[in-house]
Design an enzyme around this catalytic site. Structure first.
Site, PDB file in Angstrom:
ATOM      1  N   PHE A 129      96.048  73.851  20.078  1.00  8.20           N
ATOM      2  CA  PHE A 129      97.174  74.730  19.783  1.00  8.20           C
ATOM      3  C   PHE A 129      96.847  75.429  18.460  1.00  8.20           C
ATOM      4  CE2 PHE A 129     101.508  75.655  18.423  1.00  8.20           C
ATOM      5  CZ  PHE A 129     102.136  75.978  19.607  1.00  8.20           C
ATOM      6  N   ASP A 198      97.614  64.777  16.735  1.00 11.79           N
ATOM      7  CA  ASP A 198      98.781  65.585  17.062  1.00 11.79           C
ATOM      8  C   ASP A 198      99.287  65.118  18.428  1.00 11.79           C
ATOM      9  OD1 ASP A 198     100.483  67.571  18.089  1.00 11.79           O
ATOM     10  OD2 ASP A 198      99.541  69.138  16.889  1.00 11.79           O
ATOM     11  N   TYR A 223     111.024  68.358  20.110  1.00 14.57           N
ATOM     12  CA  TYR A 223     111.804  69.231  21.018  1.00 14.57           C
ATOM     13  C   TYR A 223     111.164  69.359  22.392  1.00 14.57           C
ATOM     14  CZ  TYR A 223     108.577  72.633  18.857  1.00 14.57           C
ATOM     15  OH  TYR A 223     107.474  73.273  18.367  1.00 14.57           O
ATOM     16  N   LYS A 224     110.025  68.710  22.612  1.00 13.30           N
ATOM     17  CA  LYS A 224     109.376  68.764  23.919  1.00 13.30           C
ATOM     18  C   LYS A 224     109.855  67.555  24.741  1.00 13.30           C
ATOM     19  CE  LYS A 224     105.759  71.645  22.035  1.00 13.30           C
ATOM     20  NZ  LYS A 224     104.480  71.732  21.335  1.00 13.30           N
ATOM     21  N   ARG A 372     101.870  76.950  33.896  1.00 13.41           N
ATOM     22  CA  ARG A 372     101.966  75.607  33.334  1.00 13.41           C
ATOM     23  C   ARG A 372     103.270  74.958  33.804  1.00 13.41           C
ATOM     24  NH1 ARG A 372     102.226  73.981  27.034  1.00 13.41           N
ATOM     25  NH2 ARG A 372     104.268  74.900  27.329  1.00 13.41           N
TER      26      ARG A 372
HETATM   27  C1  LIG Z   1     104.244  72.606  20.270  1.00 13.55           C
HETATM   28  C2  LIG Z   1     103.086  72.319  19.372  1.00 13.55           C
HETATM   29  C3  LIG Z   1     103.147  72.566  18.003  1.00 13.55           C
HETATM   30  C4  LIG Z   1     104.364  73.222  17.428  1.00 13.55           C
HETATM   31  O1  LIG Z   1     104.395  73.243  16.062  1.00 13.55           O
HETATM   32  P1  LIG Z   1     105.719  73.729  15.336  1.00 13.55           P
HETATM   33  O2  LIG Z   1     105.412  73.610  13.913  1.00 13.55           O
HETATM   34  O3  LIG Z   1     106.837  72.866  15.825  1.00 13.55           O
HETATM   35  O4  LIG Z   1     105.989  75.128  15.771  1.00 13.55           O
HETATM   36  C5  LIG Z   1     102.064  72.203  17.221  1.00 13.55           C
HETATM   37  N1  LIG Z   1     100.974  71.635  17.766  1.00 13.55           N
HETATM   38  C6  LIG Z   1     100.890  71.419  19.103  1.00 13.55           C
HETATM   39  C7  LIG Z   1      99.668  70.803  19.678  1.00 13.55           C
HETATM   40  C8  LIG Z   1     101.931  71.764  19.937  1.00 13.55           C
HETATM   41  O5  LIG Z   1     101.847  71.563  21.241  1.00 13.55           O
END
Ligand SMILES: *Cc1c(COP(=O)(O)O)cnc(C)c1O
Length: 397
Positions: A129, A198, A223-224, A372
């Site tokens: 990400f 992560d 939030y996921k 997805r």
């Molecule tokens: C969703 C996600 C994020 C989101 O980061 P935010 O700071 O909450 O916007 C970061 N890393 C990964 C791998 C994600 O899937």
């Protein structure tokens, strides 16, 4: 009713988690986007009514003590802990995942340097990400390190006596590939470096085993799969025996040993709350706390078993119903390498997803050609999976 539809019905009838669906606010759509924004747990609106009207509106400043606002970051962290295999006292909730990646990577480099100041490389999952790569790049510049982009498979070869920290994703957000957290963590440790994981796409979707696998630092979204609501604060795990050495690059007054002493000299608090920075985002934090109640008595192992059954069934339904050659799964077939989503490569994926959503099947599109579908076992059932595959087949026909 054909054979797949019949099996979907039988699987739903035998599903030990089926009753949990009633604890969410859902409608007639098939919601396969819980890996982007989890659905609303039914207990949240009532709790927020109380938090806003009574705790804020009536108790006002007293709520920092009387409503437990001040200690909420650690309290909510302890609620997340069992879901990621952590004993209490090691997780604090606050800030975004991006900000927590920054704290964790810089702190990991500082710990590595304290033992050996020749360590000057940060390895980062280049398939990751993007925010993780951006933040690790900035952390590298600030600490005088070189950023080394690698794929997770390349980590063992890329490790050396120069490696300070390694930032990895547990599950790839695009393909849904689950990486080998125990093996990679052990390899990082064998090189004398620190592992930062992560967990955005694994927390709440599968057992993580942070303590059991000796992970140093970890971050993740709420939030996921944890259904905390849009922008709900992220979590930061600092393994207990590292907490005294955790030197935060953002030492705000909330992580001071005596925050209300208002001293000019910084002295870090002990424990996980060393990861705090400033005043917590109480409304979002307490919405998350209410959302986490749906997990009471739900073993994450049961969630994992259902998740694998759902993704297996989806792949089977897609193979049976979608014309051959129209989609290609990017998600590994092996359970040991699969998170809780299925990614299908598809021509015109953006347009196809738009039409799926119009037909009541909500997944998402990831650039350039990926459909997805996230499977949240707490509220997605097997009949949903069958319906999603039928609608996909009709859309592509
Ligand atoms: C969703 C996600 C994020 C989101 O980061 P935010 O700071 O909450 O916007 C970061 N890393 C990964 C791998 C994600 O899937």
């Amino acid at each position: 009713m054909d054979e797949l539809a019949l099996r979907a019905r039988q699987s739903d009838a035998a599903d030990p988690l089926a009753a949990l669906r009633a604890r969410f606010v859902l409608d007639g759509t098939v919601y396969l986007d819980g890996n982007s924004l989890g659905a609303l747990p039914a207990a949240v609106p009532g709790r927020m009514e109380d938090v806003v009207r009574r705790q804020w509106g009536e108790l006002r400043i007293r709520s920092w003590d009387e409503s437990g606002w001040w200690t909420a970051p650690e309290r909510v962290g302890d609620r997340i802990a069992p879901l990621v295999g952590a004993a209490p006292g090691q997780i604090v909730v606050g800030d975004s995942t991006s900000v927590n990646v920054f704290k964790a990577v810089v702190a990991a480099v500082r710990m590595a340097r304290a033992a050996d100041d020749g360590r000057d490389e940060i390895l980062v999952d280049a398939t990751t990400f993007p925010t993780d790569g951006y933040i690790a790049g900035s952390a590298a510049r600030m600490t005088g390190c070189t950023l080394v982009p690698v794929t997770p498979d390349q980590v063992p070869q890329a490790l050396s006596g120069r490696t300070a920290a390694v930032l990895l994703n547990h599950v790839d957000y695009r393909t849904g590939r689950l990486h080998d957290l125990p093996g990679l963590t052990a390899a990082v440790h064998a090189a004398g470096a620190y592992a930062v994981w992560d967990l955005c796409h694994s927390a709440g979707a599968l057992p993580v085993g942070l303590d059991g696998h000796g992970v140093d630092l970890a971050v993740g979204c709420t939030y996921k799969y944890l259904n905390g609501g849009p922008g709900s604060p992220a979590f930061l795990y600092v393994r207990r025996d590292l907490q005294d050495r955790f030197d935060s690059p953002l030492p705000g007054w909330n992580s001071h040993a005596e925050p209300f002493g208002m001293r000019s000299a910084y002295e870090p608090a002990g424990g996980a709350l060393r990861g705090r920075v400033g005043t917590p985002d109480i409304l979002s934090l307490l919405a998350l706390e209410a959302a986490l109640e749906v997990w009471d008595g739900v073993p994450v192992e049961a969630v994992r078993a259902k998740s694998l059954a759902l993704t297996d069934f989806f792949l089977e339904c897609v193979a049976a119903r979608v014309p051959a050659g129209r989609v290609e799964s990017l998600t590994p077939a092996a359970h040991a390498e699969r998170g809780s989503q299925v990614a299908l490569r598809c021509a015109d994926a953006g347009e196809v997803m738009k039409r799926l959503i119009e037909a009541g099947v909500v997944g998402d599109f990831r650039h350039p050609d990926v459909l997805r579908f996230g499977f949240t076992p707490l509220y997605v059932g097997f009949a949903d999976v069958d319906r999603a595959a039928r609608v996909l087949a009709r859309t592509l026909a």
